[in-house]
Scaffold this motif. Structure first.
Motif, short mmCIF file in Angstrom:
data_model
loop_
_atom_site.label_atom_id
_atom_site.label_comp_id
_atom_site.label_asym_id
_atom_site.label_seq_id
_atom_site.Cartn_x
_atom_site.Cartn_y
_atom_site.Cartn_z
N ASN A 1 31.02 36.37 41.55
CA ASN A 1 30.72 35.14 41.75
C ASN A 1 31.11 34.75 42.64
OD1 ASN A 1 28.28 34.43 39.48
ND2 ASN A 1 29.45 35.15 38.75
N ASN A 2 32.49 35.23 43.96
CA ASN A 2 33.99 35.03 44.50
C ASN A 2 34.22 33.86 43.91
OD1 ASN A 2 32.94 36.13 47.53
ND2 ASN A 2 30.13 35.79 46.34
N ALA A 3 34.30 33.92 42.71
CA ALA A 3 35.04 32.94 42.32
C ALA A 3 36.62 32.71 42.99
CB ALA A 3 35.02 33.08 40.91
N ALA B 1 35.07 25.13 51.58
CA ALA B 1 33.96 26.18 51.73
C ALA B 1 34.29 26.98 50.55
CB ALA B 1 34.45 27.12 53.14
N THR B 2 34.99 26.72 49.07
CA THR B 2 34.83 27.09 48.26
C THR B 2 35.39 28.75 47.85
OG1 THR B 2 32.77 27.79 47.75
CG2 THR B 2 33.29 25.83 47.28
N VAL B 3 36.27 28.49 48.88
CA VAL B 3 37.08 30.40 48.78
C VAL B 3 37.64 30.87 47.91
CG1 VAL B 3 38.21 31.78 50.16
CG2 VAL B 3 36.50 30.32 51.70
N GLY B 4 38.85 29.43 48.16
CA GLY B 4 40.83 29.50 47.48
C GLY B 4 41.60 30.13 47.25
K LIG Z 1 36.05 31.74 46.31
#
Ligand SMILES: [K+]
Ligand SMILES: [K+]
Lengths: 442, 442
Positions: free
Chosen positions: B169-171, B385-388
């Protein structure tokens, strides 16, 4: 012959020739104050910075160069500013009367703004506006410098002429090491400079429109309307944010009385987008004010003038496009006109190429220098947009880094589209489309 | 009823509801390891970060939260990743069968990619791919953790499931304080994670195409071709530049043998664009590698998947546009198809809104925090970019700054177009244009 003299190549070549000539002249022993010939990289960087009306310097213009050297620099940025604009227009129209889209500098003088018939009138307009503005500003500055600062008439006149020409051509060069910081509380100096910066930076398609139809705004070209409105918005936003961000900064606006705060915030906003003079210490600005400078410098001012950056009209077209897309409108409209898809394509091309250059330049300079990313980003955008402001690192950048900056200045001034089109010129041709109103891009 | 349930609003609302529910659950005393209820801002930020599959954290996931809290976080990012994508698709198609352009998440599931008839097949595809990938990755991880690291089966399974779901989910969430740095020399852990990250991030229109026509690449949709080629280029560029930039960095790749250098540079390139795991110490990377992360993170991965950013397809469309403009071609073409002007408009809209959000967010955070601009820009792009990934400042940002980051995460995940369109929804309508092939934007 046609190929050699094609306007896009001719412009690129003219800039290269001027840079070569300028470098040679600045390398003469007579060009420096000490009489010692300067290092090649110093002469070359200064010539590029002057021809590209940028104003980044590795040595102090007023003390390092002799009066001869300073005159050379003055002539270089006068030529690189409004000089080449006229030449390119004339050359372009003579060589290629069909005004192809890819011939950027020619496109900027839109067929509908300035008909093919009145080339002479374009040249006359540029010359007259340049001469009148520069003389007017120089006269006010000289009077003030003589009467208030006690300079002799000769020194006052040279000081005034240098800064007036520098302002009108948005060159950013000053013969003072502190730019115009010493005039930070003097509206009689700063306001004429702001006037020159704005008029020179707005671009002469707009000036032409204003001269022909000053009382009839409804018939201004779409380009003029977009550029004037966009310029007003950017000036206001820049002014308000600089005032707000720096209000309490003890090294800039903090200790000033209200009037001076307003004057200096206004000057910073006017100068940030392409002129490159500074009445505040750039290295002392808060980091958020640096960050504010990034978009202001990157956008720049009007097309076909002395400004760098991707240009106000370009960005305005994209902003309008975003609004119409959000509202679900099928066309991109402004002031009752539909903006052509070709213009939109050019706008995005200019923006993307600019962003690529700035990103690549930033990464290379971060490899080559020890400075923090915020200073490097500032320097790179300042070079690309031919602004000339610096957080104070230019003089300490190694030669390889200076070379990167010269490439950015050259690409930014000659124009990313012009450059790119020139590289692949002649492979394909397309006819000019006359159907839509077509605002200027880049 | 139609208005309330309109898909763009429904998606925006579903995310808000999940965030509210997640915040409430994380505020329960049972959610923390100590049994003390967490501060509201901690619970809220964590819930937003999880639902928006970002992975920025203000507390260490593995030690601050209890097993209950960790399960809540896992469910939130599973829901916010592939869960909502399915729900939004189903809801959107049920409510509004005309697939209007502005209904972004519905648009992403293109009519020509997934005909209106096979909604059930879409949902099935998503569920099957999700379940198979997550189970496969978790199985490999669990086996490795048990056999090599000596973890008991229970602990190995929980560790494996958490990281497998987070990767797919690329969380970006990890139950380790050092993300996956402890597995930095272990291809048996990193390679399965990379696989999950890429498959989850490519977007399910591409997966659908691959499933239907794996052996027949010529008939893939334009969107799939652009996304796959663009992903390949970005992975290669990121890999080469990380390897080059960090080769001698004593805190990252420097001391590693060649194989480890290659493994970790590859993982950094895969993870940078949206996943948010790190096998290298982000705070120890050179500044030019941070600068490399800016565009990689901003671009992100594929549309209609778990990725953030403006998306690979969006950027590819604009790059193609630039090429065709430079070459003087009248149309923007790729793979024998003409890219619709509508798609180009959407692409520039997404890009401009993204740039505006990042610029505004950067200036605000620079006002609110004492950190250098390069760290702040990194944090802002990572959130949008919801990278984290983070240079290590998240936990020390004051609540007002965290609020800015949550807004960026929400806007970045729900989609700038969706959000903007939802705000002005229903004022105007336009019919769908079916004429051209229309690659996915944003
Ligand atoms: K992420
Ligand atoms: K300048």
């Amino acid at each position: 012959m046609r190929t050699l003299l094609h306007p896009t190549r001719a412009v690129a070549m003219a800039f290269l020739l001027a840079i070569a000539l300028g470098t040679l002249l600045l390398m003469l022993p007579v060009a420096t104050a000490t009489g010692e010939p300067p290092p090649t990289v110093t002469a070359f960087f200064t010539a590029v910075s002057a021809v590209c009306v940028t104003g980044l310097v590795v040595v102090d213009t007023g003390t390092y160069w002799s009066p001869f050297g300073q005159v050379v620099i003055l002539l270089l940025f006068q030529a690189g500013g409004f000089g080449f604009m006229t030449g390119a227009t004339l050359l372009g129209v003579m060589v290629n009367r069909s005004l192809r889209l890819r011939t950027r500098l020619v496109t900027q003088v839109e067929a509908h703004v300035i008909g093919l018939g009145d080339v002479a009138s374009v040249a006359r307009l540029v010359l007259v506006v340049t001469a009148v503005c520069e003389l007017l500003i120089a006269a006010i500055l000289a009077a003030r410098l003589h009467a208030w600062y006690g300079l002799g008439w000769g020194e006052a006149a040279w000081n005034a002429v240098f800064h007036a020409v520098s302002a009108f051509n948005n060159a950013g060069f000053s013969i003072h090491e502190d730019s115009v910081m010493r005039y930070g509380r003097d509206g009689w100096i700063l306001v004429p400079l702001m006037f020159g910066i704005i008029v020179g930076g707005i671009g002469f398609p707009v000036l032409h429109d204003l001269r022909l139809r000053l009382r009839d705004p409804r018939h201004w070209s779409l380009h003029s309307k977009l550029t004037l409105l966009g310029t007003g918005i950017l000036l206001a936003v820049g002014f308000v944010l600089v005032l707000w961000f720096e209000w309490t900064n003890p090294a800039t606006l903090g200790p000033m009385p209200l009037g001076e705060k307003v004057l200096n915030a206004a000057f910073a906003s006017v100068s940030a987008r392409t002129a490159g003079f500074n009445s505040l210490d750039i290295s002392a600005l808060y980091r958020e004010t640096w960050a504010l400078h990034y978009p202001l410098m990157f956008i720049g001012a009007g097309s076909a003038g002395t400004a760098g950056g991707v240009k106000v009209g370009t960005v305005f077209i994209l902003v309008l496009l975003v609004f119409s897309e959000i509202r679900g409108l099928p066309d991109n409209e402004a002031f009752g006109r539909r903006i052509s898809t070709t213009a939109q394509r050019q706008a995005i091309t200019v923006l993307v190429l600019g962003a690529l250059l700035v990103t690549a330049g930033t990464m290379i300079l971060l490899r080559l220098t020890p400075y923090s990313a915020d200073r490097v980003i500032f320097e790179v955008i300042s070079a690309f947009a031919t602004v000339g402001l610096s957080t104070g690192i230019t003089a300490d950048i190694p030669p390889a880094g200076l070379l990167v900056l010269t490439v950015l200045m050259y690409a930014g001034r000659v124009g990313t589209i012009t450059l790119a089109a020139a590289l692949v010129l002649g492979r394909r041709r397309m006819p000019y489309r006359y159907a839509e109103e077509h605002p200027i891009v880049g």
